[in-house]
Design an enzyme around this catalytic site. Structure first.
Site, short mmCIF file in Angstrom:
data_model
loop_
_atom_site.label_atom_id
_atom_site.label_comp_id
_atom_site.label_asym_id
_atom_site.label_seq_id
_atom_site.Cartn_x
_atom_site.Cartn_y
_atom_site.Cartn_z
CG HIS A 177 -2.00 -1.16 1.08
ND1 HIS A 177 -3.59 -0.47 0.52
CD2 HIS A 177 -1.55 -2.42 1.36
CE1 HIS A 177 -3.88 -2.33 1.57
NE2 HIS A 177 -2.97 -2.66 1.13
CE LYS A 209 -14.17 6.02 1.58
NZ LYS A 209 -13.41 6.10 2.00
#
Ligand code: 26Q
Length: 801
Positions: A355, A654
């Protein structure tokens, strides 16, 4: 699931009596919340049991997502939605004069994560359950989640997050499934039936007790499990010997020491500190998780050599990478397998996601700490390293390469190398990120293992982030294209033609305004903020980090303010800038940045000369539940990290899903968002990866050049240290230094003028509101591909299956 309204009302009343011996009329809102949550958990129990039975009977492959963080937020609302009973429940409660929305607000967030990585794990759990995939979470039940942030005099103050204080209705303690985890001691090689065995002696044994939380799939009867482990002393009470000797504080000290393992989430997501307790946490939940997986597996009656055919383990970054060595230990020491057999099973079971490429965040443990705490695990890591480096040496005959790739080197254990060597798949989280891993950061490994590396662009659960967070927009979508998108998020593309429909655009605009008004009212009553709902809502919410460049956003605001002061009639669309960000408690510059944002906000918001044309608000305690409130009313999504630094980003997804326009650099998944929506539906600025990499390679960036040649930057930077912000002139000297004396590691000054231009373009675009709406609708229409359902399908097909 179906509920009959009257039956539900009865169940609910009974529940309140059973739990609190109270009538519904005298019961507090908090008791009502707990009773409702408890009732909903009762409703899911049967499906939970049946799901597990089905998995066992069909011998379905089980996926275990190992993560130090699960940032799941609240569960009542999402559970009701996924069960398909929220409307019925809301009506029934309303008959009883109870407002469901109010009860939902009572639930504490499960803030068991820092940011993106932890939230991703939570989105993945939702998608796995909703797709009917047998996927479960394995992690730590922290007594304290990520700290609560308060703002005092503009500074961040951290308050412990005692989220379990009033109890947690969703979890089930499974004492009968507890396992033991050993630390320290020494390893004794002994001969047993002519076989060399390694016994662990004099170690400290800790009890790991699982708490299970049901993960309810959307409308499909699947209930998976999030298993979080809590550390407890082996003998229930405290150290009885010390106690009877009268050493009372020592007696409880022991208990406290053990419990400290699952006491608190480390609030740092960018720099690894090499704290022993963190290593303990890692081994603790990895060992407990593997033991319980092995225990379940053995009940299937399959030979141990088939383990990898029935079990997949995914490790969320390197934090659980001890799983490689621990699985080897269990297979060799407990199951009596030979090294090669055990290695085959281990590497075919485990897969790893990276990540980050920030080198400060890469986990490395000093050998001495590691060896003392985990002597047997260290032996196994040494052996993995010996065999691996032999192979590398054999192939390249190049000691430099061997040293660079080794798992153990420079007195340290490199967890990323352990994870890569010990797994069959290594993936990045966005196209660019994976390319950087394959051809820069982990180039040697990609050459050595040409088929291991792959990309899996992140995603978000559209059920929480659209259906739940933005009910008005969801209803409009349902009215327009039906509700098939809830199960098939790619169907959101059916909205695209409606971007061309004037009436649809008007309806969309109206909903955005209603969401903005609702948030303004909330912010007024909660924080006393005076927000103009007709201004553009420009939002940057994410962890505070230099590479995310909240400072760049702020510098544009400071420049805008200067222009407004020079010309109070400056023609700009009124704008409200929102920030929300927690800083790691030990991250000095990040905390100073919060103070700077608040200092500038105070100055601007109290200056009547600019007629409220711009305002700046720092929203305290950014969290999952706050994200659910602010994202649906956002209009500009700030995704402005230095190119190459943000692995993916998920906030960006989002926002687009809720119809905000993205203002972004070509970094992480922003690139894929641009490709999806097209250049005309996004605003891109800033230097590209090539230029960033060139600057780094040639070491020819000089931030002073930009300071000296751009009067705007000069004005802003000078104002940081000349007292004009109304705070002592040394308050922001270190921010100033980071940008000039220390040469601005993240190219803020380089990107400043490009960013200001992009912000002016946003202002210009907004003036044609009708076309702006068209752009926003296009963003929603193209957001389906970023549903984590799609991401999970790809993990399942390419890695787990
Ligand atoms: C490591 C060692 C010691 C202490 C803490 C840590 C630690 C903890 C958390 C290191 C990193 C993290 C979290 C990283 C994270 O959230 N990364 C983000 O992951 C998202 C999901 O893939 C991406 O979208 C973001 O781009 C990435 O920054």
């Amino acid at each position: 699931m179906f509920i009959d309204k009257e039956a539900f009302k009865n169940d609910f009343k009974k529940k309140i009596i059973n739990m609190y011996a109270e009538d519904i009329e005298e019961c507090s809102p908090s008791h009502k919340y707990f009773a409702l949550a408890s009732l909903i958990r009762d409703y899911t129990s049967e499906n939970w049991l049946n799901t597990n039975k089905k998995y066992t009977n069909n011998k379905e492959k089980q996926i275990y997502y190992f993560s130090m963080e699960f940032l799941i937020g609240r569960l009542l609302h999402s559970n009701l939605l996924n069960l398909g009973i929220r409307d019925a429940c809301k009506e029934a409660l309303s008959d009883l004069k109870i407002d469901l929305d109010e009860l939902e607000e009572i639930e504490n967030d499960a803030g068991l994560g820092n940011g993106g990585l932890g939230r991703l794990a939570a989105c993945f759990l939702d998608s796995m359950a909703s797709l009917g995939i047998a996927g479960h979470g394995n992690g730590i039940r922290y007594t304290y989640g990520l700290f609560e942030q308060q703002i005092e005099n503009g500074y961040q103050v951290e308050v412990p997050d005692n989220w379990l204080k009033e109890g947690n209705m969703w979890e089930v303690r499974k004492e009968n499934k507890a396992v033991k985890v050993n630390f320290g001691g020494k390893v004794m090689p002994t001969m047993e039936n002519g076989k060399l065995k390694f016994l662990q002696q004099d170690c400290e044994t800790i009890l790991a007790v699982p708490y299970d939380t049901p993960i309810i799939g959307y409308d499909n009867s699947t209930v998976n499990t999030l298993r979080l482990w809590s550390a407890e002393p082996l003998n229930k009470d405290f150290d009885f010997e010390s106690f009877s000797r009268g050493e009372y504080s020592k007696a409880t000290e022991y208990k406290t020491l053990i419990e400290s393992i699952s006491q608190v989430l480390y609030p740092d997501d960018s720099r690894q500190e090499g704290k022993i307790l963190r290593l303990k946490q890692q081994y603790f939940f990895v060992s407990a998780g593997l033991q319980s997986i092995l225990r379940r597996y053995k009940k299937l009656g399959e030979p141990i050599n088939n383990f990898h055919k029935y079990i997949a383990i995914h490790i969320n970054d390197t934090h659980p990478s001890l799983a490689v060595a621990e699985l080897m230990r269990l297979l060799i020491d407990e199951e009596n397998l030979a090294w090669d057999e055990a290695w085959y099973i281990t590497t075919n079971t485990i897969a790893y996601t990276n990540h980050t490429i920030l080198s400060e965040a890469l986990e490395k443990w000093p050998i001495d700490i590691f060896k003392t705490l985990l002597p047997r695990i260290y032996m196994i890591v040494e052996e993995i390293n010996r065999r691996f480096t032999d192979e590398v040496r054999e192939r390249y005959k190049d000691e430099n390469k061997v040293n660079n790739m080794a798992i153990i080197g420079n007195g340290q254990i490199r967890m990323a190398h352990l994870a890569i060597v010990g797994s069959h798949s290594v993936n990045g989280v966005a196209k660019l990120h994976t390319e950087l891993l394959k051809y820069q950061e982990l180039k040697d490994f990609n050459e050595f293992y040409p088929n291991k590396f792959n990309n899996k662009t992140n995603g978000i659960t559209h059920r929480r982030w659209l259906l739940q967070a933005n009910p008005k927009l969801s209803n409009l979508i349902n009215e327009t294209i039906g509700d098939s998108w809830i199960k098939e998020p790619n169907n959101l593309i059916l909205l695209k033609p409606f971007a061309e429909d004037y009436y649809f655009r008007k309806k969309f605009e109206k909903i955005k305004l209603e969401n903005k008004i609702a948030f303004s009212n909330y912010a007024k009553s909660t924080y006393g903020m005076d927000i103009d709902p007709n201004s553009i809502f420009d939002v940057q919410v994410k962890r505070l980090h230099a590479y995310k460049r909240q400072i760049l956003n702020l510098f544009n605001i400071m420049d805008l303010y200067r222009r407004l002061k020079e010309n109070p009639n400056l023609d700009i669309v009124p704008r409200t800038f929102f920030f929300g960000a927690k800083a790691a408690p030990s991250y000095y510059l990040a905390k100073k940045t919060i103070k700077l944002i608040n200092t500038v906000a105070y100055k601007i918001n109290n200056d009547t000369e600019i007629h409220g044309k711009i305002k700046v608000f720092f929203l305290p305690n950014y969290s999952v539940s706050l994200a659910e409130k602010i994202i649906p009313c956002a209009q500009v999504s700030e995704q402005i990290s230095t190119a190459t630094k943000e692995a993916s980003g998920t906030g960006n997804m989002k926002f687009m899903m809720n119809g905000a326009l993205t203002l972004a650099t070509l970094d992480g998944a922003n690139i894929e968002i641009k490709d999806a929506v097209g250049d005309e539906n996004i605003v891109i600025f800033g230097i590209r990866k090539e230029e960033v990499l060139d600057y780094i390679k040639n070491k020819n960036y000089n931030s002073y050049e930009f300071y000296n040649n751009d009067f705007r930057l000069k004005y802003i930077l000078d104002s940081l240290i000349n007292g004009s912000l109304g705070v002592p002139s040394n308050e922001f000297i270190d921010i100033h230094n980071s940008l000039l004396k220390n040469n601005d590691e993240f190219f803020v000054l380089r990107d400043f003028s490009s960013y200001v231009e992009a912000q002016n373009k946003v202002d210009y675009l907004y003036r044609n509101r009708d076309n702006w709406n068209r752009m926003c609708i296009n963003n929603v229409a193209h957001s389906g591909i970023f549903s984590s359902d799609n991401t999970i399908k790809r993990y399942y097909e390419d890695i787990w299956k």
